[in-house]
Design a protein around this motif. Structure first.
Motif, mmCIF file in Angstrom:
data_model
loop_
_atom_site.group_PDB
_atom_site.id
_atom_site.type_symbol
_atom_site.label_atom_id
_atom_site.label_comp_id
_atom_site.label_asym_id
_atom_site.label_seq_id
_atom_site.Cartn_x
_atom_site.Cartn_y
_atom_site.Cartn_z
ATOM 1 N N PHE A 222 0.829 -1.207 0.000
ATOM 2 C CA PHE A 222 0.000 0.000 0.000
ATOM 3 C C PHE A 222 0.867 1.264 0.000
ATOM 4 C CE2 PHE A 222 -3.570 -2.580 2.043
ATOM 5 C CZ PHE A 222 -4.317 -2.607 0.882
ATOM 6 N N GLN A 223 1.956 1.234 0.739
ATOM 7 C CA GLN A 223 2.847 2.395 0.752
ATOM 8 C C GLN A 223 3.472 2.610 -0.624
ATOM 9 O OE1 GLN A 223 5.347 2.906 4.448
ATOM 10 N NE2 GLN A 223 4.357 0.966 5.004
ATOM 11 N N ARG A 224 3.814 1.509 -1.295
ATOM 12 C CA ARG A 224 4.362 1.619 -2.655
ATOM 13 C C ARG A 224 3.349 2.263 -3.593
ATOM 14 N NH1 ARG A 224 5.616 2.966 -6.594
ATOM 15 N NH2 ARG A 224 6.884 2.070 -8.253
ATOM 16 N N LEU A 225 2.088 2.085 -3.304
ATOM 17 C CA LEU A 225 1.030 2.691 -4.110
ATOM 18 C C LEU A 225 0.904 4.186 -3.841
ATOM 19 C CD1 LEU A 225 -1.281 2.039 -6.139
ATOM 20 C CD2 LEU A 225 -2.730 1.521 -4.157
ATOM 21 N N GLY A 226 1.600 4.666 -2.816
ATOM 22 C CA GLY A 226 1.578 6.090 -2.516
ATOM 23 C C GLY A 226 0.527 6.483 -1.497
ATOM 24 N N GLY B 147 4.613 2.153 -13.049
ATOM 25 C CA GLY B 147 4.599 3.052 -11.906
ATOM 26 C C GLY B 147 3.240 3.147 -11.247
ATOM 27 N N ALA B 148 3.244 3.567 -9.973
ATOM 28 C CA ALA B 148 2.009 3.659 -9.201
ATOM 29 C C ALA B 148 1.122 4.805 -9.666
ATOM 30 C CB ALA B 148 2.340 3.826 -7.718
ATOM 31 N N ASP B 149 1.726 5.911 -10.122
ATOM 32 C CA ASP B 149 0.913 7.061 -10.522
ATOM 33 C C ASP B 149 -0.014 6.732 -11.690
ATOM 34 O OD1 ASP B 149 1.545 8.859 -8.596
ATOM 35 O OD2 ASP B 149 2.821 10.139 -9.837
ATOM 36 N N ILE B 150 0.386 5.820 -12.548
ATOM 37 C CA ILE B 150 -0.493 5.421 -13.658
ATOM 38 C C ILE B 150 -1.714 4.703 -13.098
ATOM 39 C CG2 ILE B 150 -0.681 4.051 -15.769
ATOM 40 C CD1 ILE B 150 1.139 6.498 -16.008
ATOM 41 N N LEU B 151 -1.498 3.828 -12.125
ATOM 42 C CA LEU B 151 -2.629 3.137 -11.496
ATOM 43 C C LEU B 151 -3.531 4.129 -10.774
ATOM 44 C CD1 LEU B 151 -1.182 -0.185 -10.011
ATOM 45 C CD2 LEU B 151 -2.991 0.056 -11.708
ATOM 46 N N ARG B 152 -2.926 5.087 -10.099
ATOM 47 C CA ARG B 152 -3.721 6.085 -9.383
ATOM 48 C C ARG B 152 -4.544 6.931 -10.356
ATOM 49 N NH1 ARG B 152 -2.083 7.064 -3.948
ATOM 50 N NH2 ARG B 152 -3.102 9.096 -4.144
ATOM 51 N N GLY C 196 -4.371 4.101 -22.655
ATOM 52 C CA GLY C 196 -5.033 5.405 -22.721
ATOM 53 C C GLY C 196 -4.730 6.257 -21.507
ATOM 54 N N VAL C 197 -4.678 5.620 -20.332
ATOM 55 C CA VAL C 197 -4.337 6.340 -19.101
ATOM 56 C C VAL C 197 -2.901 6.868 -19.192
ATOM 57 C CG1 VAL C 197 -3.996 6.118 -16.606
ATOM 58 C CG2 VAL C 197 -5.981 5.047 -17.700
ATOM 59 N N SER C 198 -2.002 6.026 -19.710
ATOM 60 C CA SER C 198 -0.604 6.446 -19.858
ATOM 61 C C SER C 198 -0.484 7.639 -20.799
ATOM 62 C CB SER C 198 0.245 5.281 -20.370
ATOM 63 O OG SER C 198 0.292 4.236 -19.422
ATOM 64 N N VAL D 186 -3.764 13.017 -6.654
ATOM 65 C CA VAL D 186 -3.871 11.959 -7.670
ATOM 66 C C VAL D 186 -2.484 11.429 -8.034
ATOM 67 C CG1 VAL D 186 -4.745 11.349 -9.953
ATOM 68 C CG2 VAL D 186 -5.944 13.075 -8.569
ATOM 69 N N LEU D 187 -1.625 12.307 -8.525
ATOM 70 C CA LEU D 187 -0.288 11.925 -8.979
ATOM 71 C C LEU D 187 0.719 12.273 -7.884
ATOM 72 C CD1 LEU D 187 -0.572 13.242 -12.648
ATOM 73 C CD2 LEU D 187 -1.026 10.933 -11.810
ATOM 74 N N VAL D 188 0.729 11.450 -6.855
ATOM 75 C CA VAL D 188 1.474 11.812 -5.638
ATOM 76 C C VAL D 188 2.979 11.855 -5.868
ATOM 77 C CG1 VAL D 188 -0.323 10.981 -4.093
ATOM 78 C CG2 VAL D 188 1.439 9.391 -4.845
ATOM 79 N N PHE D 189 3.498 10.956 -6.676
ATOM 80 C CA PHE D 189 4.942 10.922 -6.922
ATOM 81 C C PHE D 189 5.351 11.980 -7.942
ATOM 82 C CE2 PHE D 189 3.944 6.576 -5.528
ATOM 83 C CZ PHE D 189 4.852 6.430 -4.488
ATOM 84 N N THR D 190 4.588 12.097 -9.005
ATOM 85 C CA THR D 190 4.931 13.043 -10.069
ATOM 86 C C THR D 190 4.917 14.471 -9.563
ATOM 87 O OG1 THR D 190 4.042 11.536 -11.738
ATOM 88 C CG2 THR D 190 4.278 13.853 -12.368
ATOM 89 N N THR D 191 3.895 14.844 -8.794
ATOM 90 C CA THR D 191 3.827 16.219 -8.302
ATOM 91 C C THR D 191 4.967 16.506 -7.329
ATOM 92 O OG1 THR D 191 2.208 15.470 -6.653
ATOM 93 C CG2 THR D 191 1.356 16.538 -8.643
ATOM 94 N N GLU D 192 5.405 15.490 -6.574
ATOM 95 C CA GLU D 192 6.566 15.694 -5.700
ATOM 96 C C GLU D 192 7.814 15.950 -6.529
ATOM 97 O OE1 GLU D 192 7.209 16.796 -2.789
ATOM 98 O OE2 GLU D 192 6.930 15.043 -1.492
ATOM 99 N N GLU D 193 7.939 15.197 -7.640
ATOM 100 C CA GLU D 193 9.074 15.413 -8.545
ATOM 101 C C GLU D 193 9.011 16.806 -9.171
ATOM 102 O OE1 GLU D 193 10.989 13.550 -12.676
ATOM 103 O OE2 GLU D 193 9.059 12.814 -11.911
#
Length: 994
Positions: A152-156, A704-709, A730-732, A849-856
Motif C-alpha cells: 500500500f505504501q508503494r502505491l503512494g 509506476g504507481a501514478d499510472i494506477l492512481r 489510454g491512461v498512460s 492523484v499523482l502523488v509521486f509526479t507532483t513531488e518530482e
C-alpha cells in the motif's frame, strides 16, 4: 567576372527565450517512485502533515479493514486509492484529515491457511494446543499485515503506517470484548437455537456477508406423505405431495405446511382398467405441472398405458386442512419417523412452484422453524457440523455429506429408499441459485444449532445501574430479565438502524435503499462461530438455569485480562479468577467459590462459553478502538466518511451500523461512499481460472504507481468498471499530456522572480485575465467535486483544463510572447505571472492523484522546499469574471472556425504554417465589433494578419483565409509588411534584439 558571395542571413535563435528545465519528459516512474517514497518515510511525512494541520477543522475518515491474507489485488488498489484521494483532498483544503489504516486479522480464512500448512506437515490441528494454534494464526496474519503495508505504501497511500489498528491487538480484542458486554448488559444478547447459514466444509456458522450465490443443478423430487387422519374423510388414505430441491431434508421432516388461502385439488391416477393407483393432494393451480412431473415408472407402473389417466376427485380449501395428519414415508423405521406429521398453516406457502404443500424441517429453514415453533414442534439436531446425519439417527445415521450431489441424486440413498417405500413420485434436474461459502466455494445449508444472537426487534432500553450486591441474569431466549411492557416505547435495534440509514448521506444515493432493504428484512444477528481463531464470547452460563451472568465486576476483570494477554486470557484455568478475582499468596489462581447473595459462586457451576465472535462483530467494533480509544488523539467519533465496495452494504457498513446503534444509538458514520467492482477489459469478472486478472504489483514495476492512481481517478468508480492493456495505454497517454504540461510550465518559468510578477490583474492583457477567470471557475468546480467525492469529475476537469485550455489554447497562443517578447514587457510578465499561478494551482490540485509526479515537479522547481503534500489549496488572484468567460467563449468559437478554414490550405500545402495565412472575417451590420484589436486577433488565431469587414454577410461571422504575401521575420517567423526580405527582423524583434 568574379563570383560574388552573398552575405549569410543572421541566425537569430540565440536571441529567442526558449524554455529551460531539467524535468525530463520520460517519466521513469518505476525507478523514481521508490526513491521518493523512501524520502517520505525517512522524513516521516505523515507526522509532519499531522503537525502542520494540528488545530484545524477535522475530517475523520475511518478505514475499513482489509483481510490480512495474501498480496493486494486490483480491487485493493481501487479501494485504497479512493480512500487516499478522499483524505488528501480534504487535507489540501486545510483540514486535519488523519488516515489510520487497519486490518481484519481473525477468522476462518487465516485458520484455513494455517491448517493447510499443518496438512502439508501431516499434523492434526485438533492435537495442537489451542494457544499454540492461535499463535501461529497471529503470526500468519502479522506477516501479511507487513506485506500489504509495504504494498500500500508503494502505491503512494499516505497513512499512519507506523501505528495501524489491528483487530488482533490486545487492546482491540479487549475493546471487542467490552462492546460484547454492553450488548449482554443491555439485554440485547441471547442464546437460542435457530437455523443459520452453516458451512459443512468449514464446520461453522456463516454471516450473510460471507455468502455468495451461484447457479447449481439440484435434484427436485415429489414425495408422497400418506394422510392418516383428516376432518375431510375423502383425504384419508390419499397422499399429501411435497416438492423439494433439497432431498437431504426429508429425513428431518416433522410436518407439512399448507396455505390458508390456497385452493387444493385431490387428483387421482388410474390405470387403463380404471383402477386407482394413487390419490394426491396438491394446489389446484399446480395440478397440471405436478401431473407432468410424475413418473409412473418410479412406482412400477406401465408409463405408456397411463398417459393422461388423471382425474380431479374434489376441491379443498386450505383452511379446511386443519387437523389433518400424515405419516412419514419411512414411518416403518419407528421412533422419530413413526410420529404423526401434522398439516399446519404457514404464511410462506405459495403456488409459484412445487405442489403448494411444503415439507417442514425446522432444523433447516427459517420459515420452517417459525411455523413449527408456533405449534410446539422443536428442532431435533439430526445433521452434524460436517454435514453427516448423527450416528444414532434411524435413517442414514452416520452418512452424508448432505451437500454432496450424488448423495442427493437419483442413485443416492435418500431417493433409493423413498423409491423402495413407494413414496417417490418424480425426480429430475432443477437449476437455481444456491448459497455458497465465499471462502471454500462449497454449498452451505441452513442448520439449527445453539448460537448466540443479538435481537433486532427487542426494545433497546438499557438496564438500570446495579448495586455491588445485585446480580443480573439474562435468560435463554432473551426475555427473562427484560420488562417488555415497561420498555414498549423504546426503539428496537432495527428501528434505530433504519433511522440512522435515513440520517446518513450515501454516495451514490442508491446505497441507502440497498442497505435499508437489507436491514429491514434481516434476521437476528448471529454472533457465534465454532472456531478457534477469534475473540471469544466471554460469557459464563449458569448450568442450572441456562442463564448467562451479567456482572459488571466480572466483565471488567475479563476486559482487563484480555487487554493484558489477548484472547488467550479466556481459558478454563482462568475461570476462577475471572469470576471471583481471587489469587493465592504466590499470585497463582485459586479455584475457589465466593459467597454472593447467600449462594456460592464456583467455576464448576458455570459453563464457560467456548464459541468465538463473528469476525463481522470484530470489524463492526473498529470505530470504537480507532476513533474513541485515545490511541490516536487526532481522531474523534463519529467518522465523517466510510468508504468501501458496494458488497459492504451487507458486510462492514451493516455490522458497524448495528454495533454502533446497539451501543451508542446511531451510526458511527455521517457519510457512506460505495464503489463498484473492477472487471476485465471485456466487462467480465476477474478470475484466476479465466486468466484475466491484472496484477497491480507487476504494473507498478512496469509503469509506476501514478499510472494506477490516475486510472482509479479516471473511471466512474460508483459503477462496475474495467481495466486492461488498452485502457491502461489510454491512461498512460493522458499521463504524458499532464506531465508535458508540467514540463512546459517548469521550462517557461525558469528564472521567474517575485519582482517580475504583475499583481494587479487589471494591468494584464485580456487573454491573461480570461485565463485567470477560467482558473477561478476550475477552482469552484474542483471544490464542488471534492465536496461530492466526485474524484472522476475532479481528475477529468483537471485533465481537460490542461489539454483544452492550456496546451491546445493558451500555451499555443502565447508561445510567441514567451519566446520573442522583451523580458520586461508587460505582456510577457503577465504571461509568466499567470503561468506561476497555474503552476501553484495545478501542482497542488494534482497532488492527491499523482502523488509521486507532483513531488518530482515540486522538487524540480523548489529543491530545498518541504514536500508538496504539506501545501494547501492554492490561493488564486481575485479574477472571477462571468462576462469575460462569455465573451471569450465567442472568441474561441471563432478561433475554431478560423482553424477549420486554414487546415485545408495546410493539407494542400498552400501554406506550411498558419503564420503564412491572412484571415478576413465578415460580420453582419448589427454585429458587436470584437473588443480585441486586429493584432490581438492575429495572435489569438496564430496568423499573420486579420481584417474585419462589417456588413458583408447577413449571418456571421464568415471567415475567408488567403496566403499572405509578406516576408517572414527571421526571429518570430511572422509574415509582416515591415519585413523587407525573408530572414530580416520585424519591428518588434528589432527592438527586442537591440
Amino acid at each position: 567576372m568574379a563570383d560574388e558571395t552573398l552575405p549569410e542571413k543572421r541566425d537569430w535563435r540565440d536571441t529567442v527565450f526558449l524554455p529551460k528545465t531539467a524535468f525530463p519528459m520520460k517519466a521513469g516512474l518505476p525507478q523514481k517512485e521508490p526513491a521518493i517514497l523512501a524520502k517520505w518515510q525517512a522524513d516521516d511525512l505523515y507526522a509532519k502533515l499531522r503537525e502542520a494541520r494540528a488545530g484545524r477543522s477535522k475530517f475523520i475518515f475511518h478505514d475499513g479493514p482489509p483481510y490480512a491474507n495474501g498480496d493486494i489485488h486490483i480491487g485493493h488498489v481501487l479501494n485504497k486509492t479512493l480512500k487516499d484521494l478522499a483524505v488528501r483532498t480534504q487535507s489540501l483544503l486545510g483540514k486535519d484529515a488523519p488516515f489510520v489504516p487497519g486490518w481484519d486479522c481473525h477468522g476462518l480464512p487465516i485458520e484455513w491457511k494455517v491448517e493447510e500448512q499443518y496438512r502439508k506437515k501431516k499434523r492434526n490441528k485438533d492435537e495442537v494446543p489451542p494457544a499454540e494454534f492461535r499463535a501461529e494464526c497471529r503470526a500468519y496474519a502479522q506477516h501479511w499485515v507487513d506485506v500489504q503495508s509495504g504494498q500500500f505504501q508503494r502505491l503512494g497511500i499516505l497513512a499512519d503506517w507506523k501505528k495501524p489498528y489491528l483487530t488482533m491487538s490486545f487492546e482491540a480484542e479487549a475493546t471487542i470484548v467490552s462492546e460484547l458486554t454492553k450488548f449482554a448488559e443491555s439485554g440485547q444478547l441471547y442464546r437460542g437455537a435457530k437455523p443459520v447459514m452453516w458451512s459443512p466444509v468449514e464446520k461453522t456458522a456463516l454471516a450473510e456477508a460471507e455468502i455468495e450465490y451461484e447457479d447449481v443443478v439440484s435434484t427436485q423430487i415429489d414425495v408422497a406423505f400418506e394422510i392418516v387422519e383428516s376432518p375431510i374423510p375423502e383425504l384419508v388414505g390419499a397422499h399429501a405431495v411435497v416438492w423439494t430441491t433439497t432431498p437431504w431434508t426429508i429425513p428431518v421432516n416433522q410436518a407439512i405446511a399448507y396455505g390458508d388461502g390456497v385452493d387444493y385439488s385431490l387428483t387421482s391416477l388410474r390405470d387403463h382398467d380404471g383402477r386407482t393407483l394413487g390419490r394426491y393432494l396438491v394446489a389446484t393451480d399446480l395440478v397440471s405441472a405436478f401431473q407432468d412431473r410424475v413418473d409412473p415408472s418410479l412406482r412400477g407402473a406401465d408409463a405408456p398405458e397411463l398417459k393422461g389417466a388423471w382425474s380431479i376427485d374434489r376441491f379443498v380449501h386450505g383452511s379446511d386442512l386443519a387437523g389433518s395428519i400424515a405419516r412419514h414415508p419411512m414411518h416403518h423405521l419407528g421412533g422419530f419417523f413413526a410420529k404423526p406429521r401434522p398439516l399446519i398453516p404457514a404464511p410462506h406457502v405459495t403456488t409459484d412452484a412445487g405442489t403448494g404443500l411444503v415439507h417442514m424441517a425446522p432444523d433447516h429453514g427459517e420459515e420452517d422453524f417459525e411455523a413449527c415453533k408456533a405449534v410446539g414442534i422443536d428442532p431435533v439436531f439430526a445433521v452434524e457440523g460436517d454435514g453427516r446425519y448423527r450416528e444414532d439417527w434411524l435413517w442414514l445415521g452416520g452418512q452424508g455429506s448432505v451437500i454432496n450431489t450424488k448423495f442427493n441424486g437419483p442413485e443416492g440413498p435418500i431417493l433409493t429408499d423413498l423409491r423402495e417405500a413407494g413414496a417417490l413420485l418424480s425426480a429430475g434436474d432443477f437449476k437455481h441459485s444456491y448459497p455458497h461459502s465465499w471462502r471454500s466455494k462449497a454449498r452451505v445449508i441452513y442448520r439449527c444449532t445453539p448460537q448466540w444472537f443479538v435481537a433486532m426487534d427487542r426494545p433497546l432500553a438499557h438496564l438500570p445501574a446495579l448495586s455491588k450486591s445485585e446480580q443480573r441474569w439474562e435468560g435463554e431466549g432473551g426475555n427473562a430479565a427484560i420488562d417488555e411492557e415497561a420498555h414498549a416505547g423504546s426503539p428496537t435495534l432495527r428501528e434505530l438502524a433504519l433511522q440512522s440509514i435515513a440520517d446518513t448521506r450515501f454516495v451514490p444515493d442508491k446505497g441507502r435503499n440497498r442497505i435499508g432493504s437489507m436491514v429491514e428484512g434481516r434476521p437476528d444477528w448471529v454472533l457465534s462461530r465454532q472456531r478457534a481463531w477469534g475473540v471469544p464470547i466471554t460469557l459464563f452460563v449458569d448450568r442450572k438455569t441456562g442463564k448467562y451472568l451479567v456482572d459488571p465486576e466480572v466483565n471488567a476483570r475479563i476486559v482487563a485480562a484480555v487487554r493484558e494477554k489477548g484472547v488467550d486470557a479466556w481459558t478454563a484455568g482462568n475461570a476462577a479468577f475471572l469470576l471471583n478475582g481471587i489469587h493465592d499468596d504466590d499470585g497463582d489462581i485459586v479455584v475457589a467459590a465466593r459467597k454472593v447473595n447467600g449462594d456460592w459462586r464456583h467455576p464448576d457451576d458455570f459453563e464457560q462459553v467456548t464459541d468465538i465472535l463473528d469476525v463481522w462483530f470484530d470489524s463492526g467494533c473498529t470505530h470504537v478502538f480507532t476513533l474513541e480509544s485515545g490511541h490516536w488523539p487526532e481522531q474523534r467519533w463519529p467518522a465523517d466518511l466510510y468508504l468501501e465496495g458496494s458488497d459492504q452494504h451487507r458486510g462492514w457498513f451493516q455490522s458497524s451500523l448495528l454495533e454502533s446503534c446497539g451501543t451508542r444509538g446511531r451510526a458511527p458514520y455521517d457519510t457512506v461512499l460505495t464503489h463498484g467492482f473492477t472487471m476485465d477489459s471485456k466487462g467480465m469478472k476477474m478470475s484466476k481460472s479465466l486468466g484475466n486478472t491484472v496484477n497491480p504489483l507487476d504494473l507498478m514495476k512496469e509503469t509506476g504507481a501514478d499510472i494506477l492512481r490516475l486510472w482509479v481517478a479516471s473511471v466512474d468508480f460508483t459503477e462496475d468498471h474495467r481495466i486492461g492493456k488498452e485502457i491502461l495505454a489510454g491512461v498512460s497517454d493522458s499521463y504524458r499530456k499532464i506531465r508535458n504540461t508540467f514540463r512546459y510550465l517548469l521550462g517557461a518559468l525558469e528564472g521567474f522572480e517575485e519582482a517580475e510578477r504583475i499583481t494587479d490583474v487589471s494591468e494584464m492583457p485580456e487573454l491573461e485575465r480570461y485565463m485567470l477567470a477560467l482558473l477561478s471557475k476550475l477552482d469552484a468546480d474542483l471544490r464542488e467535486a471534492v465536496a461530492a467525492y466526485d474524484f472522476n469529475g475532479y481528475a477529468r476537469a483537471l485533465g481537460d483544463f490542461c489539454n483544452n485550455d492550456l496546451s491546445a489554447f493558451y500555451f499555443d497562443i502565447r508561445k510567441d510572447c514567451l519566446y520573442c517578447e522583451a523580458y520586461g514587457s508587460v505582456k510577457r510578465r503577465s504571461y509568466r505571472s499567470v503561468l506561476d499561478a497555474l503552476f501553484h494551482a495545478l501542482v497542488r490540485w494534482f497532488a492527491p492523484v499523482l502523488v509521486f509526479t507532483t513531488e518530482e515537479v515540486w522538487a524540480t522547481r523548489y529543491p530545498d522546499a518541504q514536500s508538496v503534500h504539506l501545501e494547501e489549496w492554492p490561493v488564486l488572484p481575485d479574477a472571477a469574471d462571468a462576462r469575460l468567460l462569455e465573451i471569450w467563449a465567442t472568441y474561441r468559437a471563432l478561433r475554431e472556425q478560423v482553424t477549420a478554414e486554414i487546415e485545408p490550405m495546410r493539407r494542400d500545402k498552400v501554406i506550411g504554417s498558419s503564420l503564412e495565412a491572412r484571415v478576413a472575417i465578415g460580420l453582419p451590420d448589427d454585429a458587436d465589433r470584437p473588443m480585441l484589436s486586429s493584432d490581438e486577433l492575429a495572435e489569438l488565431f496564430i496568423v499573420s494578419e486579420v481584417m474585419i469587414d462589417t456588413g458583408r454577410v447577413e449571418h456571421g461571422p464568415a471567415v475567408v483565409a488567403h496566403r499572405v504575401d509578406y516576408k517572414k521575420c527571421g526571429r518570430c517567423w511572422r509574415h509582416l509588411p515591415e519585413v523587407v526580405e525573408d530572414g530580416d527582423l520585424c519591428d518588434r524583434c528589432t527592438e527586442v534584439v537591440a
